[in-house]
Design an enzyme around this catalytic site. Sequence first.
Site, PDB file in Angstrom:
ATOM      1  N   HIS A  36       0.808  -1.217   0.000  1.00 19.97           N
ATOM      2  CA  HIS A  36       0.000   0.000   0.000  1.00 19.97           C
ATOM      3  C   HIS A  36       0.849   1.280   0.000  1.00 19.97           C
ATOM      4  O   HIS A  36       0.343   2.378  -0.219  1.00 19.97           O
ATOM      5  CB  HIS A  36      -0.932  -0.002   1.218  1.00 19.97           C
ATOM      6  CG  HIS A  36      -2.264   0.633   0.940  1.00 19.97           C
ATOM      7  ND1 HIS A  36      -2.461   1.600  -0.012  1.00 19.97           N
ATOM      8  CD2 HIS A  36      -3.496   0.418   1.499  1.00 19.97           C
ATOM      9  CE1 HIS A  36      -3.714   1.964  -0.043  1.00 19.97           C
ATOM     10  NE2 HIS A  36      -4.389   1.251   0.873  1.00 19.97           N
TER      11      HIS A  36
ATOM     12  N   ARG B  64       5.646 -37.347 -59.722  1.00 19.02           N
ATOM     13  CA  ARG B  64       5.948 -36.905 -58.352  1.00 19.02           C
ATOM     14  C   ARG B  64       5.872 -38.093 -57.384  1.00 19.02           C
ATOM     15  O   ARG B  64       4.833 -38.695 -57.188  1.00 19.02           O
ATOM     16  CB  ARG B  64       4.964 -35.835 -57.924  1.00 19.02           C
ATOM     17  CG  ARG B  64       5.036 -35.414 -56.468  1.00 19.02           C
ATOM     18  CD  ARG B  64       6.181 -34.491 -56.156  1.00 19.02           C
ATOM     19  NE  ARG B  64       6.230 -33.360 -57.074  1.00 19.02           N
ATOM     20  CZ  ARG B  64       7.367 -32.736 -57.407  1.00 19.02           C
ATOM     21  NH1 ARG B  64       8.519 -33.152 -56.883  1.00 19.02           N
ATOM     22  NH2 ARG B  64       7.334 -31.727 -58.251  1.00 19.02           N
TER      23      ARG B  64
ATOM     24  N   SER C  72       5.049 -37.699 -69.036  1.00 17.68           N
ATOM     25  CA  SER C  72       4.998 -36.488 -68.228  1.00 17.68           C
ATOM     26  C   SER C  72       3.713 -35.706 -68.443  1.00 17.68           C
ATOM     27  O   SER C  72       3.489 -34.712 -67.763  1.00 17.68           O
ATOM     28  CB  SER C  72       6.194 -35.582 -68.544  1.00 17.68           C
ATOM     29  OG  SER C  72       7.364 -36.086 -67.944  1.00 17.68           O
TER      30      SER C  72
ATOM     31  N   ARG D 213      -5.984 -60.289 -90.081  1.00 15.49           N
ATOM     32  CA  ARG D 213      -4.525 -60.409 -89.946  1.00 15.49           C
ATOM     33  C   ARG D 213      -4.064 -59.798 -88.638  1.00 15.49           C
ATOM     34  O   ARG D 213      -3.211 -60.366 -87.926  1.00 15.49           O
ATOM     35  CB  ARG D 213      -3.830 -59.732 -91.125  1.00 15.49           C
ATOM     36  CG  ARG D 213      -2.312 -59.933 -91.122  1.00 15.49           C
ATOM     37  CD  ARG D 213      -1.610 -59.091 -92.153  1.00 15.49           C
ATOM     38  NE  ARG D 213      -1.527 -57.680 -91.785  1.00 15.49           N
ATOM     39  CZ  ARG D 213      -0.808 -56.782 -92.454  1.00 15.49           C
ATOM     40  NH1 ARG D 213      -0.140 -57.130 -93.546  1.00 15.49           N
ATOM     41  NH2 ARG D 213      -0.782 -55.520 -92.050  1.00 15.49           N
TER      42      ARG D 213
ATOM     43  N   SER E 127      -1.358 -55.563 -99.551  1.00 18.36           N
ATOM     44  CA  SER E 127      -0.907 -54.213 -99.202  1.00 18.36           C
ATOM     45  C   SER E 127      -0.840 -53.296-100.417  1.00 18.36           C
ATOM     46  O   SER E 127      -0.847 -52.068-100.264  1.00 18.36           O
ATOM     47  CB  SER E 127       0.457 -54.270 -98.518  1.00 18.36           C
ATOM     48  OG  SER E 127       1.391 -54.944 -99.348  1.00 18.36           O
TER      49      SER E 127
ATOM     50  N   ARG F  53       8.806 -54.304-100.993  1.00 11.94           N
ATOM     51  CA  ARG F  53       8.989 -55.379-101.969  1.00 11.94           C
ATOM     52  C   ARG F  53       7.762 -55.519-102.869  1.00 11.94           C
ATOM     53  O   ARG F  53       7.878 -55.617-104.083  1.00 11.94           O
ATOM     54  CB  ARG F  53       9.253 -56.700-101.230  1.00 11.94           C
ATOM     55  CG  ARG F  53       9.487 -57.889-102.163  1.00 11.94           C
ATOM     56  CD  ARG F  53       9.806 -59.130-101.345  1.00 11.94           C
ATOM     57  NE  ARG F  53       8.736 -59.457-100.407  1.00 11.94           N
ATOM     58  CZ  ARG F  53       7.628 -60.133-100.769  1.00 11.94           C
ATOM     59  NH1 ARG F  53       7.436 -60.540-102.016  1.00 11.94           N
ATOM     60  NH2 ARG F  53       6.707 -60.431 -99.853  1.00 11.94           N
TER      61      ARG F  53
END
Length: 1264
Positions: free
Chosen positions: A352, A578, A642, A1090, A1128, A1185
Amino acid sequence: MSSSPSPFGQNEWLVEEMYRKFREDPSSVDPSWHEFLVDYNPEPTTDSSASENGQQTRTAAPKAPPEPAPAPAPKSQDSKSQAPKQDSKPQESKPQAKAKPAESKSSTKPADAKSEKSGKSGTNGAAKPAAQPADDSDQNQVLRGAAAAVAKNMSASLDVPTATSVRAIPAKLMIDNRVVINNHLKRTRGGKISFTHLIGYAIVAAVKKFPNMNRHFAEVDGKPNAVTPAHTNLGLAIDLQGKDGNRQLVVAAIKKADTMRFGQFIAAYEDIVRRARDGKLTAEDFSGVTISLTNPGTIGTVHSVPRLMRGQGAIIGVGAMEYPAEFQGASEERIADLGIGKLITLTSTYDHRIIQGAESGDFLRTVHQLLLSDDFFDEIFRELGIPYEPVRWRTDNPDSIEDKNARVIELIAAYRNRGHLMADIDPLRLDSNRFRSHPDLDVLTHGLTLWDLDREFKVNGFAGAERKKLRDVLAVLRDAYCRHIGVEYTHILEPEQQQWLQERIEGKHEKPTVAQQKYILSRLNAAEAFETFLQTKYVGQKRFSLEGAETVIPAMDAVIDQCAEHALDEVVIGMPHRGRLNVLANIVGKPYSQIFSEFEGNLNPSQAHGSGDVKYHLGSSGTYLQMFGDNDITVSLTANPSHLEAVDPVMEGLVRAKQDLLDKGDTEDGYTVVPLMLHGDAAFAGQGVVAETLNLALLRGYRTGGTIHLIVNNQIGFTTSPAAAKSSEYCTDVAKMIGAPIFHVNGDDPEAAVWVSRLAVDFRQKFKKDVVIDLLCYRRRGHNEGDDPSMTQPSMYDVIDTKRGVRKSYTEALIGRGDISMKEAEDALRDYQGQLEQVFNEVRELEKHEIEPSESVEADQQIPAKLATAVDKSLLARIGDAHLAVPEGFTVHPRVKPVLEKRREMAYEGKVDWAFAELLALGTMISEGKLVRLSGQDTRRGTFTQRHSVVIDRKTGKEFTPLQLLATDSDGNPTGGKFLVYDSPLSEFAAVGFEYGYSVGNPDAMVLWEAQFGDFINGAQSIIDEFISSGEAKWGQLSDVVLLLPHGHEGQGPDHTSGRIERFLQLWAEGSMTIALPSTPANYFHLLRRHSLDGIQRPLIVFTPKSMLRNKAAVSDIRDFTEQKFRSVLEEPTYTDGDGDRNKVTRILLTSGKIYYELVARKNKESRDDVAIVRIEQLAPLPKRRLAETLDKYPNVDEKFWVQEEPANQGAWPTFGLTLPEMLPDHFTGIKRISRRAMSAPSSGSSKVHAVEQQEILDEAFAP
């Protein structure tokens, strides 16, 4: 009597004890005391206070303490306080007795509670009485040590003129917020916050506003002074128990408490208490106390007036926490209804001489205000990392319970809908000042306050109860939706699925066993050690590490383990780069030696094929064995480029193929191959193929019974922040389109990630739907190991650079909980690092191979010679008959019926058109036991209304698939063949990727995808570039998928003209695929057969006709199917089947596709025997060919032209113009082009301009 106090006040007993030990054995005393004790000089405690045994009590006093000595409260009933444990409440401490002042020439028993009970002195050094007195006689005992110090300091305290202020403070807010704080700490790092922590911090904060409370009185040169310390040193009264069980009080200071944040204050507080209990306090800890805190409330004292020691301006006493006396007999329900809360009484006993009553009263009022303040608890919550708003002090709302019942139900619904917005899911907490909150989740928004927490409300079965206290409701809701897992599921439309999830999310979660925790830790050890090892050994090499997201490994492990628990057959993983190496090593089980060899560049030439690919694109497979079960399961990782997310549909197709091979159907036991797809957050939100692939999830032709999506959300895309990467709240919002539940998980909580992973598998097995796990983590390094992310995200990487890894934080949590010891943790990590080091050394010793140019893969697969593709006429007839074998009562559409009838006719009589030739090829394969899968936009009917592979009942909508009848032979026995034909969604990227994946997953199947128009194939360009054209060369991944691309210039504009022949020819190399533009139905038939029979696993690209589908000249005879094979190179029939004279030919027009028929028509019209038209049916590989042999049949040719409809810079010419002269210089030197001019678009947008251009081509071809 001299009673001058020791500068160490009540701590004097401890100084004496230290001195005694120091004299006997200096090593027994902490070294921090040595310097002080060497100069210590004990002095008498009293003038003459001889004890009964003639000994004299002495006390210690230091020569010159550097700061005012601590003067803690005397050990009395009102002021003695045991420092509360972190989890203690005030009333939990034991009572303490009141000390009495020492009297001259007599000794009284120290009023220590335990001493009174035991009849012993309060110190070890007190002498026993010389003789036992009679029962009714007084007992005298000399006070020594602590007891003497108490007596002396209590006497000295009488010289301080004190006064006391008293204030009662509502404790409810403190109680409720402490519950929130401690629950959070329990879930995270452990520990507890006590009421004394909160009150002590409030006192320090109040002293900042009232610094006079921190002053003390002193006489300097005989003059009174008020001393203002530079800082607030808060003295804590700590109750210690000696080895003999006696308790003593020391007062140690938290130095510079006014400079501390709450977290620092708690750490200093706990450090002082811990060192006090361990006997590690130093002399420095006792000096300089400026204001003290004592807590007699622990023994139930409502308030006290403690003694104030010299050197301090005030001592704050904390009373018991009690309801007002008049309500202490009321029931909990009555107290809650009335809104009565507990009170706590604070006293301020002050000097005080320098502090006035008004100051003390204002000081306590400020403490009061702080303990009810929003800002005070906001600061504390932020400091402790609690992401939620604190409980707020608000006036009770008087509305009726009935009205509030509805509000509680609304609150429950709000948490189910929006709870994820409040969840603590970001391990970085970049905005540390922002609380995770939303108005819908605030009880105040719903008209509820903290006074409602202990009231019961109707909750209609929530958490298995009809009525619950609001406190308990909130506890369940926050634990379920707002902790380290945020859940989104209320967008799901099926109530059964919502209910299933609610029961599991809101139910009590079982804590993992210690064995399971150790296993999780072992996975984190493996993940982190693998990355650290590579970073150390291969500095600077790109590997796209998983650092910052190591929880991915235990999460994936849990998914696979739970799949094994369900006894499933396989988990197929698709993922970007990642963390891929980590997954290969620690999930798939790829040998470390192989991974390290790839880093060394140590490739064995005998095992190298094609160009190869970087190490973080490669796939692998292995077997997973359960740690806590007896099952095992196959695990495979698909190769990927990626191009982020491009692998998504590929993996789904591969999985569907494996499921179709197992053939367990769409049943509870079906879909036993599980797709586990990893994504990046930026890619999941940004790449359109994600939405395309998700859209396949529930479609009949594409569903795989649910994919587990695991998003590695590192909150950045290369350098792009989330704000620039997505418009939605979460990167996962796109998944809501298919009603998939979404779990957002804090990557720093591996146990939460494991729990969610297992739940995801259970949901998938129950409902055969996709589940999304959004694992929020971070990227420790840049996009790659050579990148510096701080250039673009400086604030984020300031946080990341100082952040501890999840392995370390989880290890500390386990050690803190006592689940494992530090040695166990270190041993486990060291063992794993040792394994890696050993393998690394072995790899370094392997034989080194010289690096050589890569070899072509073309020679790895050769078409067998003399492969027969013709079929028996009876089989063609059977296919024709099947088209009219409609079920009884089946109503064929009136426009379709003639088509079916015509097909039966063609099967017997010939003139087979293109569409039927295709169905004949597929039908023969089915009859031979082949699974045929045909899909595309409008494929079942055909874009040009040509196919009608599935017939729809005109009245009922039921389906009839004629070719499915070929799955059994003529005797009704299964052939093993199947015809799966589906209309695809309006997608190219995902649809083509899916079919490519399907062909990889089932190499024996005939897999065909048809574009609506060939022009739209560029929507799947990434799949073509990254998988179809180069998958074999890069990864050794084989596929024989067939692309059917309608192509031809018919005046329909630039987007309905070209299948982009030039692009496929540019991509072709190493025999990577077959590219064909057949011109007859029979040749198309033999080309497909084929491809099915040759045993070569390479894609087939067929440019199919549009207008030619109905060209009456473009038909084939029956014997072209029963006697021929694929040719072909084709000459005109007039030279092969007729009497055309090749010797007359001086000009050869080489061409492909539908323009052949226009050229023939012009030639016949002009009777040009000098012109021959040769068709190259297979554009790549070029039939060198066969082409040379054909040209050699025309000995008098002096002009050769390549004729095409396409512009000069498109079609086959950009390739043929270079390769033909190189390949056959004797035949093609000087070859010229006839085509449209070079154009940026495939064709003119005008049909009239088209007609003029087409005419110019024909005119030039037949110009004299």
